[in-house]
Design a protein around this motif. Structure first.
Motif, mmCIF file in Angstrom:
data_model
loop_
_atom_site.group_PDB
_atom_site.id
_atom_site.type_symbol
_atom_site.label_atom_id
_atom_site.label_comp_id
_atom_site.label_asym_id
_atom_site.label_seq_id
_atom_site.Cartn_x
_atom_site.Cartn_y
_atom_site.Cartn_z
ATOM 1 N N UNK A 630 0.835 -1.221 0.000
ATOM 2 C CA UNK A 630 0.000 0.000 0.000
ATOM 3 C C UNK A 630 0.858 1.255 0.000
ATOM 4 N N UNK A 631 1.928 1.234 0.780
ATOM 5 C CA UNK A 631 2.830 2.388 0.793
ATOM 6 C C UNK A 631 3.431 2.625 -0.590
ATOM 7 N N UNK A 632 3.854 1.558 -1.239
ATOM 8 C CA UNK A 632 4.466 1.688 -2.559
ATOM 9 C C UNK A 632 3.450 2.137 -3.605
ATOM 10 N N UNK A 633 2.176 1.906 -3.313
ATOM 11 C CA UNK A 633 1.125 2.380 -4.218
ATOM 12 C C UNK A 633 0.770 3.844 -3.968
ATOM 13 N N UNK A 634 1.431 4.445 -2.945
ATOM 14 C CA UNK A 634 1.212 5.859 -2.688
ATOM 15 C C UNK A 634 0.301 6.180 -1.529
ATOM 16 N N UNK A 636 -0.745 7.017 2.147
ATOM 17 C CA UNK A 636 -0.026 7.650 3.256
ATOM 18 C C UNK A 636 0.192 6.639 4.381
ATOM 19 N N UNK A 637 1.300 6.798 5.096
ATOM 20 C CA UNK A 637 1.659 5.851 6.160
ATOM 21 C C UNK A 637 0.537 5.711 7.181
ATOM 22 N N UNK A 646 2.993 -2.712 14.497
ATOM 23 C CA UNK A 646 4.272 -2.915 13.824
ATOM 24 C C UNK A 646 5.410 -2.894 14.839
ATOM 25 N N UNK A 647 6.391 -3.776 14.643
ATOM 26 C CA UNK A 647 7.487 -3.834 15.611
ATOM 27 C C UNK A 647 8.420 -2.632 15.522
ATOM 28 N N UNK A 648 8.546 -2.030 14.325
ATOM 29 C CA UNK A 648 9.432 -0.872 14.149
ATOM 30 C C UNK A 648 8.855 0.020 13.051
ATOM 31 N N UNK A 649 8.109 1.020 13.473
ATOM 32 C CA UNK A 649 7.410 1.881 12.514
ATOM 33 C C UNK A 649 8.383 2.641 11.622
ATOM 34 N N UNK A 650 9.559 2.968 12.143
ATOM 35 C CA UNK A 650 10.528 3.751 11.363
ATOM 36 C C UNK A 650 10.938 3.023 10.082
ATOM 37 N N UNK A 651 10.945 1.689 10.124
ATOM 38 C CA UNK A 651 11.335 0.944 8.922
ATOM 39 C C UNK A 651 10.387 1.207 7.759
ATOM 40 N N UNK A 652 9.117 1.500 8.081
ATOM 41 C CA UNK A 652 8.141 1.715 7.011
ATOM 42 C C UNK A 652 8.355 3.043 6.294
ATOM 43 N N UNK A 653 9.043 3.972 6.955
ATOM 44 C CA UNK A 653 9.268 5.275 6.312
ATOM 45 C C UNK A 653 10.165 5.126 5.080
#
Length: 665
Positions: A630-634, A636-637, A646-653
């Motif tokens: 979904x993120x790669x489709x644009x 928003x986080x 999520x175990x580490x939200x920063x990784x998704x940024x």
């Protein structure tokens, strides 16, 4: 992987083992009493169990001597899914069965629980002591006004007090729910606020990786944000005093509120009365609050543990888990079979990667369950369990959480024991059990789950509902299982429940996994179908790619996403988290592509290989694929993922930034 590709089994049970297996004795008994086939082995027994569903479950109830305090009118009142009604009219209690071994004078002083922390020094709790504590705590819960149907919550690690609290809750007829203490406040509240608990059992902190983690501030926030709480019960794992207004664990288990004989009082509840609430990962919204019944779990777990896992009074059952994962509930149910349950509270790899094998040795585990990821981590770290530990009592190593790669089967066979029953199992939180997995009388083929479980009409379907053999399809279950949810919490019209499992094929459970059923009845899991890779019209499972790529020592972990482009194209990047010291140069890129091409097919080769700082996971350790897509489709986080899941939200940024750079924004 099919029979043609892999004809020779890795392991075959010998005739003595087959004859001694409880499932063999069950089949012979059911043939005499209930018309089961006496010949034909497991395949014939399974066919009978799904064709004669009601007779099969009646046989299970008889074989395990289920104590119905009022009799059932029939086995299946309404067979339609969703909403099948099991054993209408019957009343019983789960905790009564879990503590039944304590009634046997010959076993009352045997170990019911063995607890191990990061010191790896086992301590035991006997059956009689566990029963006494449950009786005392159940009486205290009743004195606090807890009634059948009320919710009781636990913010607890995998410690004996958690087992006692669950069983006392069930004894009262209240509804248990738990989260592990490594969950942050928001994650816990996303779950507990839905069910409005009246009691909270909590620790002051926990130990993990050799460090103490204080949770007093989190507990204070939970107390503020859960207005329905009438009582908080404090378990001083780190030795702190109870916060103001909280009760001490030692006080509520002392027995001051019990009847004169100290025996637990087991509330007799209807078969479909809620036992506990489990939660989905909740990566794209609030976690689903999944309600399972006292009777449904009781029968399903007796079948799964007593027949498929072949557990009995002589066994010790160790599964590495936390209270935030369904495997903890499954582990506790080992008590039903009179088995000693091993509870480990700590890091899976402390002080070294071989830690879980050390615990299996120290506790005399006979069935050791872990994650496929742990097995592969041991292989990469060159752990040698058989050389370094006495694992002579371990007769089965079981894995779940994700499919065990073929290399994992080979490593267990080579490094643990040649005569080792390797049980890769697959099911879900949704049923708190397995659809396919362990059968003690069947051979083990590399990369395959042994068979579909009894009473489970597991099939692989194409999009039109046609059953497939030897081809990839949707995992479906065409008949009801007792442990399927009785409902979701706060889903009054059942619409969320129906949408979750029955939307694609009305009246048939669609689980959301890609599977192949082989021509010899085994099962191969290919990954989640809701994050399917679909290249040139061919559907592929992500798990196959992970298995191939993560054989390379330079790759710590990987994530593959298939993206439909606005122009009709298809982009399939592979994200790799590298091992320390590795570099993603042209040479490594070439080897990754070559590995995938040789082990899978040219179609599986990714368009791009991209280094990432890490792979995001759910709180129970599963790779997050759909939110990344979904993120790669644009998206928003904030809309693509529930941050508390999520175990580490920063990784998704990283993926959010990648989407921006690709779109030119």
């Amino acid at each position: 992987m099919t029979a043609a590709a892999n004809p020779a089994p890795l392991w075959q049970p010998d005739p003595e083992r087959i004859a001694a297996a409880r499932i063999t004795r069950f089949q012979a008994w059911a043939a005499e009493r209930h018309g089961a086939p006496a010949e034909g082995g497991y395949a014939a027994l399974h066919r009978w169990s799904v064709d004669e569903l009601e007779t099969f479950w009646r046989a299970v109830a008889d074989w395990f001597d289920i104590r119905f305090s009022t009799p059932y009118e029939r086995v299946l009142g309404d067979p339609a899914m969703p909403g099948a009604r099991w054993f209408p009219g019957a009343t019983l209690n789960y905790a009564e069965h879990a503590l039944r071994t304590a009634e046997d004078p010959a076993r009352a002083h045997d170990a019911a629980l063995v607890h191990v922390d990061e010191t790896h020094e086992p301590t035991t709790i006997t059956w009689s002591e566990l029963r006494r504590q449950v009786g005392a705590l159940a009486a205290e819960l009743r004195a606090l006004g807890v009634r059948p149907g009320d919710r009781v919550s636990g913010y607890l690690p995998n410690v004996p007090q958690a087992v006692t609290a669950l069983l006392a809750t069930a004894a009262v007829g209240a509804v248990w729910t738990s989260c592990a203490p490594d969950f942050g406040a928001r994650s816990v509240l996303d779950r507990f606020q839905q069910v409005e608990p009246v009691v909270l059992f909590t620790v002051d902190g926990y130990r993990y990786g050799g460090k103490e983690h204080d949770r007093t501030d989190t507990v204070a926030e939970l107390r503020r944000e859960l207005p329905t709480l009438r009582a908080v019960i404090h378990i001083p794992l780190l030795g702190t005093e109870a916060p103001e207004g909280a009760l001490e664990w030692s006080a509520v288990t002392a027995g001051t509120a019990t009847s004169s004989d100290g025996e637990p009082v087991f509330e007799q509840v209807s078969f479909d009365h809620p036992l506990w609430v489990l939660y989905s990962s909740g990566t794209t919204g609030l976690p689903k609050a999944i309600v399972q019944s006292q009777g449904g779990i009781l029968l399903e777990h007796f079948k799964q543990l007593g027949l498929h896992c072949d557990l009995g009074p002589e066994d010790r059952f160790f599964w590495y888990t936390s209270t935030g994962w369904m495997m903890w509930n499954f582990l506790v149910s080992g008590l039903l079979t009179g088995t000693t349950v091993v509870l480990y509270d700590g890091s899976p790899g402390y002080p070294d990667t071989g830690a879980q094998w050390r615990i299996a040795e120290r506790t005399g585990a006979t069935l050791f369950g872990t994650s496929a990821a742990y097995v592969m981590a041991c292989a990469k770290a060159e752990v040698h369990p058989a050389r370094d530990f006495d694992l002579s009592r371990v007769k089965c190593v079981a894995t779940t959480g994700s499919p065990l790669p073929p290399d994992g089967f080979r490593w267990l066979h080579d490094e643990v024991a040649e005569d080792l029953w390797i049980a890769s199992v697959s099911g879900g939180t949704d049923v708190c059990s397995c659809f396919a997995g362990a059968v003690p009388t069947l051979p083990v083929h590399i990369g395959e789950l042994q068979a579909a479980c009894l009473g489970t009409d597991l099939q692989s379907w194409d999009p039109h509902g046609k059953p497939l053999i030897g081809e990839v399809g949707e995992l479906v279950v065409t008949n009801p299982m007792p442990s399927m949810p009785v409902r979701f919490w706060n889903d009054p019209d059942g619409s969320r429940y129906r949408d979750s499992y029955f939307e694609m094929f009305p009246g048939v459970w669609r689980h959301g996994d890609w599977i192949t059923i082989t021509d010899h009845g085994s099962v191969v899991i290919h990954g989640r179908s809701d994050s399917t890779l679909n290249r040139q019209g061919v559907r592929m499972g992500s798990a196959d790619i992970y298995e191939a790529v993560e054989r390379l020592p330079e790759i710590r972990e990987s994530l593959v996403i298939g993206l439909e482009e606005p122009d009709g194209g298809y982009w399939m990047p592979l994200f790799v988290h590298l091992a320390d010291g590795a570099t993603l140069d042209d040479g490594l890129r070439t080897r990754i592509k070559q590995t995938i091409r040789e082990n899978l097919s040219p179609r599986h080769v990714p368009d791009d290989i991209i280094e990432v700082p890490g792979v995001p996971h759910t709180l129970t350790g599963k790779r997050i694929e759909v939110p990344v897509k979904r993120l790669l489709q644009g998206t928003a986080l904030a809309k693509a993922v529930n941050p508390g899941s999520v175990d580490n939200l920063e990784l998704l940024r990283f993926y959010e930034e990648l989407a921006r750079s690709r779109s030119g924004n």
